[in-house]
Design a protein around this motif. Structure first.
Motif, short mmCIF file in Angstrom:
data_model
loop_
_atom_site.label_atom_id
_atom_site.label_comp_id
_atom_site.label_asym_id
_atom_site.label_seq_id
_atom_site.Cartn_x
_atom_site.Cartn_y
_atom_site.Cartn_z
N GLU A 62 0.83 -1.20 0.00
CA GLU A 62 0.00 0.00 0.00
C GLU A 62 0.87 1.27 0.00
O GLU A 62 0.62 2.20 -0.77
CB GLU A 62 -0.93 -0.01 1.23
N TYR A 84 3.89 1.53 -1.07
CA TYR A 84 4.55 1.60 -2.37
C TYR A 84 3.62 2.24 -3.42
O TYR A 84 3.99 3.19 -4.11
CB TYR A 84 4.97 0.19 -2.80
N VAL A 85 2.37 1.74 -3.48
CA VAL A 85 1.42 2.26 -4.47
C VAL A 85 1.17 3.75 -4.22
O VAL A 85 1.19 4.57 -5.14
CB VAL A 85 0.10 1.46 -4.42
N LYS A 86 0.96 4.09 -2.95
CA LYS A 86 0.66 5.49 -2.63
C LYS A 86 1.82 6.41 -2.99
O LYS A 86 1.62 7.52 -3.46
CB LYS A 86 0.33 5.63 -1.13
#
Lengths: 106, 554
Positions: B433, B435-437
């Motif tokens: 999460e 990483y994606v953000k």
């Protein structure tokens, strides 16, 4: 520190670029799909899209500031040269002039 | 001979080091350092020990460090976090190094406190317990009460510690330098650089003002985390050698039965500990690099108290991104993502066989992905990963291993307190999460873009001056290069080819843009200068091409 018009305009542009070109490819990565449950993936995707849309819209009126800065920088390049043409088309692509934006909206 | 000054100066300490080495079966090390065969024979006669010992080498190294004292214990503890430099069986042994030493007299405590605070102990404190509650290699700790009745603890640095450590570091530097010159198989581990890194880490740990600032920063970072408590420090009663902080009552996190008796929610403690560790690394880039069980206490309300902020790790934003990609790739078993990240971080040399390394990495990732979730050993996994990468001439970044150590310690602590704890279930979704953000964070990318734009403008502003400076130096024949000689002819040739390419590439860029600026003018002189500049530019480009071809031929 308060954000300048340039920062807001640039963030709006960056947010649009991320939303249109990056979100799908990041969520399609194997590593991301393996790391989160499908429900969590979907809710995270929605959360990010909402945030990007907000950033995009809140800086829409400041995009001209970015265009002015880019035009000033590209003014350093000798006119009527190949580089100048490339730079102009780059600026037009990244920050379309207000008139053409209006036309697109119509 | 360059070694003699430090050897003569520290002869007493050096004699003790060599005698301890010999006692533990390392007399051959002295011979390898060319102290002289006579020394080796003398050792053997004096101690009647064989050159080799039946005790495993890792255990012998640990015993040597413990006997040699604080500096070497600390060095051993640092090396225990570097499986990229030290074989795994030695690392496992070094992890047992105990940082517990006899305390020092209360009179010394009083003298240091009074010298640093400029007031007598009785003027500052209502009472101070003369018996220490803990003593370690750097400091010892006493309970005390302030004049207003507040319960505090005083951490006081060992007397003469900087002098002792300075002498040990001088010896270590000397030994490292000798090892680097005379023991080729050790050279690749850059012992001098390790000693230098150790010196920096130790000097930070010895500065209690820095520790106080770390405590304040950590408390500020986690002001939204009600389940974490950082003891409040008292800057007005603290100095470089004295640190006064709030006394907090609690149960050691390793005392599982006491925690159960106190009715504390065990899963919640583990979950909080893991969340704090992950957030500190990947959200703030500032983390506790020594989170061993002795530094964690639990209060009756279930909140965690974190102690000892002497050894902190920090990561800059770009490094956090790299760490995230590494960790996500590892935890999700994505070998391509891992190899790409190693390439992006410029960690893979030209000699590495990518296909073979990819295969080896895939094998480890596959094996670990088949382990039951709760059974994953993050630290062990990272150590094994380090072994594979070393075999392929790739050295993993030290930051990654420090992060691995912090996470591994938390993982071990979690399993000790609550054996059903499944670390991967907590770590993997969190890291994915984050990483994606981060990848999709418009604000962060905007800041980077704005910074790059500013850098570009500065470069443009400075370019005419820089070009003029280079031209002036060229005219005066003042341009020169300092090239550190490489080990072999081949490396030397490769290094010069790279430098030549760099020079010609750089000169092409400079002259090319200078030409463009000059040509954009109505002055005939500037136009001529612009044309000349462009001619130079294309000349340098041809030179660049020629060196590329030469490099490929080699």
């Amino acid at each position: 520190m308060a954000e300048s018009s340039f920062d807001k305009g640039l963030e709006s542009l960056v947010a649009e670029l991320i939303r249109t070109h990056l979100v799908d490819s990041v969520f399609a990565k194997d590593a991301v799909r393996k790391g989160l449950t499908p429900e969590k993936l979907e809710s995270l995707r929605q959360e990010i899209l909402t945030r990007l849309k907000e950033a995009e819209e809140s800086g829409l009126e400041h995009r001209d500031a970015v265009r002015k800065v880019m035009e000033t920088i590209s003014g350093f390049i000798p006119k009527d040269s190949l580089m100048s043409t490339v730079a102009k088309s780059f600026v037009d692509k990244i920050v379309p002039p207000a008139a053409s934006q209006d036309k697109e909206e119509e | 001979m360059a070694y003699w000054p430090w050897m003569l100066r520290d002869i007493g300490r050096l004699r003790r080091i060599t005698s301890i080495l010999a006692r533990h079966g390392f007399s051959d090390v002295a011979a390898r350092l060319r102290f002289g065969a006579w020394l080796k024979n003398l050792f053997n006669k004096l101690f009647r020990r064989p050159l080799s010992s039946p005790i495993p080498i890792g255990k012998r190294i640990r015993m040597v460090a413990e006997e040699l004292g604080p500096t070497f214990v600390k060095l051993g503890q640092m090396l225990a976090t570097r499986p990229d430099l030290v074989p795994m069986h030695v690392v496992s042994e070094l992890r047992f190094l105990q940082d517990q030493v006899p305390g020092f007299p209360f009179e010394d405590v009083r003298a240091i406190v009074e010298a640093d605070l400029g007031a007598s102990v009785d003027e500052v404190f209502a009472s101070v317990d003369s018996a220490p509650i803990a003593a370690a290699s750097i400091a010892q700790v006493h309970r005390a009460t302030l004049k207003d009745g507040t319960q505090v603890i005083i951490k006081v640095q060992r007397p003469n510690l900087p002098e002792t450590i300075k002498a040990d570091l001088r010896i270590l530097s000397g030994l490292a330098s000798m090892l680097e010159r005379r023991v080729p198989e050790i050279r690749q581990f850059r012992p001098l650089a390790i000693v230098e890194e150790f010196r920096r880490s130790l000097s930070r740990e010895m500065d209690f003002e820095m520790e106080l600032l770390s405590m304040l920063r950590y408390a500020e970072m986690f002001s939204d985390e009600p389940k974490l408590h950082v003891p409040t420090p008292y800057p007005e009663y603290s100095s470089k050698r004295v640190l006064v902080m709030e006394y907090v009552e609690g149960i050691k996190v390793s005392e599982r039965q006491s925690l159960i008796d106190a009715g504390v929610d065990l899963p919640s403690i583990v979950e909080t500990g893991m969340r704090i560790t992950l957030r500190s690394i990947f959200e703030f880039g500032f983390f506790h690099a020594d989170p061993h069980p002795g530094n964690f206490f639990v209060r009756s309300d279930g909140s965690i108290v974190l102690l000892d902020f002497g050894m902190m790790g920090s990561l800059e934003s770009r490094r956090i991104d790299e760490m995230l990609v590494f960790m996500v790739a590892i935890l999700t078993g994505d070998v391509d993502m891992l190899v790409n990240q190693l390439l992006d971080a410029d960690l893979i040399g030209d000699e590495t066989d990518l296909r073979s390394m990819r295969g080896d990495l895939q094998a480890i990732l596959d094996r670990y992905s088949n382990i039951r979730l709760g059974g994953l050993d993050v630290a062990g996994f990272l150590a094994e990963l380090a072994d594979v990468t070393i075999a392929h001439q790739v050295v993993l970044p030290a930051d990654l291993l420090l992060v691995g150590k912090a996470m591994g310690t938390m993982e071990g602590l979690g399993q000790e307190v609550y054996p059903e704890f499944q670390p991967l279930e907590a770590i993997r979704p969190y890291l994915t999460e984050v990483y994606v953000k981060r990848v999709l964070d418009a604000k962060r990318h905007t800041q980077t873009a704005a910074r790059s734009l500013l850098d570009g403008l500065n470069l443009l502003k400075e370019a005419p001056f820089d070009i003029r400076r280079i031209l002036r130096r060229l005219r005066r024949n003042e341009m020169g290069l300092i090239v550190r000689s490489a080990d072999s002819d081949f490396e030397q040739r490769a290094a010069s080819a790279r430098i030549n390419r760099l020079i010609f590439g750089g000169m092409f860029t400079l002259f090319f843009f200078a030409g463009i600026f000059l040509l954009d003018s109505s002055s005939p002189v500037r136009i001529v200068a612009g044309v000349v500049s462009e001619v130079f530019a294309w000349g340098f480009l041809m030179g660049f091409g020629w060196f590329m071809i030469q490099g490929d031929r080699r």
